[in-house]
Design a protein around this motif. Structure first.
Motif, mmCIF file in Angstrom:
data_model
loop_
_atom_site.group_PDB
_atom_site.id
_atom_site.type_symbol
_atom_site.label_atom_id
_atom_site.label_comp_id
_atom_site.label_asym_id
_atom_site.label_seq_id
_atom_site.Cartn_x
_atom_site.Cartn_y
_atom_site.Cartn_z
ATOM 1 N N ARG A 42 12.340 -7.509 -18.156
ATOM 2 C CA ARG A 42 13.277 -7.026 -18.431
ATOM 3 C C ARG A 42 13.444 -5.654 -17.313
ATOM 4 O O ARG A 42 14.484 -5.451 -16.605
ATOM 5 N N SER A 43 12.226 -4.889 -17.458
ATOM 6 C CA SER A 43 12.395 -3.641 -16.410
ATOM 7 C C SER A 43 12.452 -4.058 -15.032
ATOM 8 O O SER A 43 13.156 -3.432 -14.437
ATOM 9 N N ALA A 44 11.803 -5.043 -14.565
ATOM 10 C CA ALA A 44 11.880 -5.536 -13.220
ATOM 11 C C ALA A 44 13.262 -5.981 -12.831
ATOM 12 O O ALA A 44 13.747 -5.722 -11.778
ATOM 13 N N CYS A 45 13.842 -6.736 -13.911
ATOM 14 C CA CYS A 45 15.227 -7.273 -13.457
ATOM 15 C C CYS A 45 16.267 -6.115 -13.903
ATOM 16 O O CYS A 45 17.499 -6.236 -13.163
ATOM 17 N N ALA A 46 15.963 -5.021 -14.240
ATOM 18 C CA ALA A 46 16.869 -3.646 -14.213
ATOM 19 C C ALA A 46 16.858 -3.069 -12.706
ATOM 20 O O ALA A 46 17.767 -2.123 -12.502
ATOM 21 N N VAL A 47 15.777 -3.437 -11.826
ATOM 22 C CA VAL A 47 15.719 -2.785 -10.740
ATOM 23 C C VAL A 47 15.795 -3.652 -9.500
ATOM 24 O O VAL A 47 16.703 -3.369 -8.724
ATOM 25 N N ILE A 48 15.671 -5.009 -9.605
ATOM 26 C CA ILE A 48 16.024 -5.894 -8.670
ATOM 27 C C ILE A 48 16.657 -7.165 -9.391
ATOM 28 O O ILE A 48 16.291 -7.598 -10.457
ATOM 29 N N ASP A 49 17.839 -7.534 -8.877
ATOM 30 C CA ASP A 49 18.375 -8.939 -9.527
ATOM 31 C C ASP A 49 17.748 -10.031 -9.138
ATOM 32 O O ASP A 49 18.014 -10.725 -8.156
ATOM 33 N N PHE A 50 16.735 -10.273 -10.032
ATOM 34 C CA PHE A 50 16.075 -11.690 -9.797
ATOM 35 C C PHE A 50 16.917 -12.905 -10.483
ATOM 36 O O PHE A 50 17.505 -12.678 -11.519
ATOM 37 N N GLU A 51 16.978 -13.929 -9.607
ATOM 38 C CA GLU A 51 17.633 -15.094 -10.126
ATOM 39 C C GLU A 51 16.683 -16.091 -11.068
ATOM 40 O O GLU A 51 17.137 -16.594 -11.990
ATOM 41 N N ALA A 52 15.461 -15.937 -10.958
ATOM 42 C CA ALA A 52 14.615 -16.457 -11.682
ATOM 43 C C ALA A 52 13.129 -15.808 -11.811
ATOM 44 O O ALA A 52 12.881 -15.143 -11.079
ATOM 45 N N VAL A 53 12.403 -16.098 -12.903
ATOM 46 C CA VAL A 53 11.143 -15.616 -13.198
ATOM 47 C C VAL A 53 10.090 -16.756 -13.170
ATOM 48 O O VAL A 53 10.508 -17.522 -14.138
ATOM 49 N N VAL A 54 9.382 -16.948 -12.278
ATOM 50 C CA VAL A 54 8.375 -18.114 -12.089
ATOM 51 C C VAL A 54 6.958 -17.811 -12.729
ATOM 52 O O VAL A 54 6.426 -16.770 -12.366
ATOM 53 N N ILE A 55 6.572 -18.374 -13.778
ATOM 54 C CA ILE A 55 5.170 -18.230 -14.248
ATOM 55 C C ILE A 55 4.453 -19.619 -13.908
ATOM 56 O O ILE A 55 4.652 -20.548 -13.967
ATOM 57 N N ASP A 56 3.294 -19.127 -13.016
ATOM 58 C CA ASP A 56 2.509 -19.862 -12.397
ATOM 59 C C ASP A 56 1.151 -19.326 -12.388
ATOM 60 O O ASP A 56 0.922 -18.370 -12.554
ATOM 61 N N GLY A 57 0.040 -20.083 -11.847
ATOM 62 C CA GLY A 57 -1.296 -19.611 -11.757
ATOM 63 C C GLY A 57 -2.199 -20.672 -11.967
ATOM 64 O O GLY A 57 -2.108 -21.752 -12.186
ATOM 65 N N ALA A 58 -3.563 -20.389 -12.194
ATOM 66 C CA ALA A 58 -4.572 -21.117 -12.431
ATOM 67 C C ALA A 58 -4.695 -21.029 -14.190
ATOM 68 O O ALA A 58 -5.699 -20.663 -14.699
ATOM 69 N N LEU A 59 -3.691 -21.917 -14.599
ATOM 70 C CA LEU A 59 -3.825 -22.194 -16.110
ATOM 71 C C LEU A 59 -3.745 -23.694 -16.444
ATOM 72 O O LEU A 59 -3.312 -24.335 -15.582
ATOM 73 N N PRO A 60 -4.158 -23.953 -17.445
ATOM 74 C CA PRO A 60 -3.992 -25.396 -17.839
ATOM 75 C C PRO A 60 -2.576 -25.851 -17.806
ATOM 76 O O PRO A 60 -1.824 -24.926 -18.400
ATOM 77 N N MET B 7 16.229 -10.493 -26.222
ATOM 78 C CA MET B 7 15.961 -9.265 -25.604
ATOM 79 C C MET B 7 17.578 -8.762 -25.365
ATOM 80 O O MET B 7 18.260 -9.586 -25.098
ATOM 81 N N ASP B 8 17.742 -7.646 -25.686
ATOM 82 C CA ASP B 8 19.243 -6.839 -25.171
ATOM 83 C C ASP B 8 18.992 -6.811 -23.525
ATOM 84 O O ASP B 8 18.391 -6.145 -22.923
ATOM 85 N N ARG B 9 19.951 -7.819 -22.754
ATOM 86 C CA ARG B 9 19.884 -7.818 -21.318
ATOM 87 C C ARG B 9 21.261 -7.417 -20.971
ATOM 88 O O ARG B 9 21.675 -7.635 -19.730
ATOM 89 N N GLN B 10 22.014 -6.652 -21.556
ATOM 90 C CA GLN B 10 23.317 -6.147 -21.447
ATOM 91 C C GLN B 10 23.361 -5.514 -19.893
ATOM 92 O O GLN B 10 22.475 -4.555 -19.825
ATOM 93 N N GLY B 11 24.063 -6.002 -18.944
ATOM 94 C CA GLY B 11 24.084 -5.290 -17.630
ATOM 95 C C GLY B 11 23.132 -5.857 -16.690
ATOM 96 O O GLY B 11 23.254 -5.473 -15.638
ATOM 97 N N LEU B 12 22.182 -6.833 -17.026
ATOM 98 C CA LEU B 12 21.169 -7.326 -16.241
ATOM 99 C C LEU B 12 21.906 -8.703 -15.958
ATOM 100 O O LEU B 12 22.514 -9.529 -16.182
ATOM 101 N N THR B 13 21.236 -9.158 -14.528
ATOM 102 C CA THR B 13 21.602 -10.278 -13.981
ATOM 103 C C THR B 13 20.787 -11.329 -15.153
ATOM 104 O O THR B 13 19.627 -11.229 -15.631
ATOM 105 N N ASP B 14 21.425 -12.792 -15.295
ATOM 106 C CA ASP B 14 20.830 -13.529 -16.411
ATOM 107 C C ASP B 14 19.934 -14.534 -15.521
ATOM 108 O O ASP B 14 20.488 -15.561 -15.393
ATOM 109 N N ALA B 15 18.691 -13.780 -15.331
ATOM 110 C CA ALA B 15 17.616 -14.813 -14.662
ATOM 111 C C ALA B 15 16.991 -15.698 -15.778
ATOM 112 O O ALA B 15 16.969 -15.646 -16.928
ATOM 113 N N VAL B 16 16.486 -16.805 -15.127
ATOM 114 C CA VAL B 16 16.031 -17.975 -15.724
ATOM 115 C C VAL B 16 14.462 -17.808 -15.727
ATOM 116 O O VAL B 16 13.849 -17.485 -14.749
#
Length: 80
Positions: free
Chosen positions: A1-19, A37-46
Protein backbone atom coordinates in the motif's frame (compact mmCIF):
# COMPACT_ATOMS: atom_id res chain seq x y z
CA UNK A 1 0.00 0.00 0.00
CA UNK A 2 2.83 2.40 0.80
CA UNK A 3 4.51 1.80 -2.55
CA UNK A 4 1.20 2.34 -4.37
CA UNK A 5 0.80 5.66 -2.53
CA UNK A 6 4.02 6.88 -4.13
CA UNK A 7 3.87 5.22 -7.56
CA UNK A 8 0.68 4.23 -9.40
CA UNK A 9 1.33 0.54 -10.02
CA UNK A 10 -1.14 -1.37 -12.18
CA UNK A 11 -0.09 -4.70 -10.71
CA UNK A 12 1.93 -6.25 -7.93
CA UNK A 13 3.66 -9.41 -9.16
CA UNK A 14 4.72 -12.02 -6.61
CA UNK A 15 7.37 -14.30 -8.06
CA UNK A 16 10.64 -15.92 -7.15
CA UNK A 17 12.31 -19.15 -6.13
CA UNK A 18 9.27 -20.52 -4.32
CA UNK A 19 7.45 -23.81 -4.74
CA UNK A 20 4.38 -23.24 -6.95
CA UNK A 21 1.90 -24.04 -4.19
CA UNK A 22 3.63 -21.67 -1.76
CA UNK A 23 3.63 -18.85 -4.32
CA UNK A 24 -0.04 -19.47 -5.12
CA UNK A 25 -1.00 -19.38 -1.42
CA UNK A 26 1.07 -16.23 -0.89
CA UNK A 27 -0.79 -14.51 -3.73
CA UNK A 28 -4.16 -15.66 -2.36
CA UNK A 29 -3.38 -14.41 1.16
CA UNK A 30 -2.00 -11.13 -0.17
CA UNK A 31 -5.19 -10.61 -2.18
CA UNK A 32 -7.28 -11.31 0.93
CA UNK A 33 -5.38 -8.69 2.93
CA UNK A 34 -5.32 -6.25 -0.01
CA UNK A 35 -9.12 -6.45 -0.26
CA UNK A 36 -9.48 -5.44 3.41
CA UNK A 37 -7.06 -2.49 3.28
CA UNK A 38 -8.20 1.12 3.09
CA UNK A 39 -6.97 2.07 -0.39
CA UNK A 40 -8.90 5.30 -0.74
CA UNK A 41 -7.18 7.54 -3.28
CA UNK A 42 -4.92 4.79 -4.61
CA UNK A 43 -4.90 3.16 -8.02
CA UNK A 44 -6.61 -0.22 -7.76
CA UNK A 45 -3.60 -2.44 -8.44
CA UNK A 46 -4.10 -6.18 -8.84
CA UNK A 47 -1.94 -8.77 -7.09
CA UNK A 48 -0.92 -11.54 -9.48
CA UNK A 49 1.28 -14.60 -9.54
CA UNK A 50 4.41 -14.37 -11.64
CA UNK A 51 5.54 -17.06 -14.04
CA UNK A 52 9.31 -16.64 -14.26
CA UNK A 53 10.16 -18.34 -10.98
CA UNK A 54 13.73 -18.68 -9.77
CA UNK A 55 15.13 -16.82 -12.79
CA UNK A 56 13.24 -13.61 -11.91
CA UNK A 57 16.15 -12.15 -9.96
CA UNK A 58 18.65 -12.75 -12.78
CA UNK A 59 16.34 -11.32 -15.44
CA UNK A 60 15.63 -8.25 -13.31
CA UNK A 61 19.33 -7.76 -12.66
CA UNK A 62 20.09 -8.07 -16.36
CA UNK A 63 17.66 -5.22 -17.04
CA UNK A 64 19.60 -2.74 -14.87
CA UNK A 65 22.27 -1.90 -17.48
CA UNK A 66 19.53 -1.32 -20.06
CA UNK A 67 17.64 0.97 -17.69
CA UNK A 68 20.85 2.82 -16.82
CA UNK A 69 21.61 3.44 -20.49
CA UNK A 70 18.15 4.10 -21.88
CA UNK A 71 15.80 5.24 -19.08
CA UNK A 72 14.46 8.77 -19.49
CA UNK A 73 15.13 9.80 -15.89
CA UNK A 74 18.17 8.08 -14.40
CA UNK A 75 17.55 9.60 -10.97
CA UNK A 76 14.29 7.73 -10.55
CA UNK A 77 16.01 4.34 -10.49
CA UNK A 78 19.58 5.09 -9.46
CA UNK A 79 19.88 7.45 -6.50
CA UNK A 80 23.16 7.82 -4.65
Amino acid sequence: RSACAVIDFEAVVIDGALPLDVRRRLVERTNEHWARMDRQGLTDAVVVEGSIGRDARAIGGAALPLLAAFARDHDVLFKD
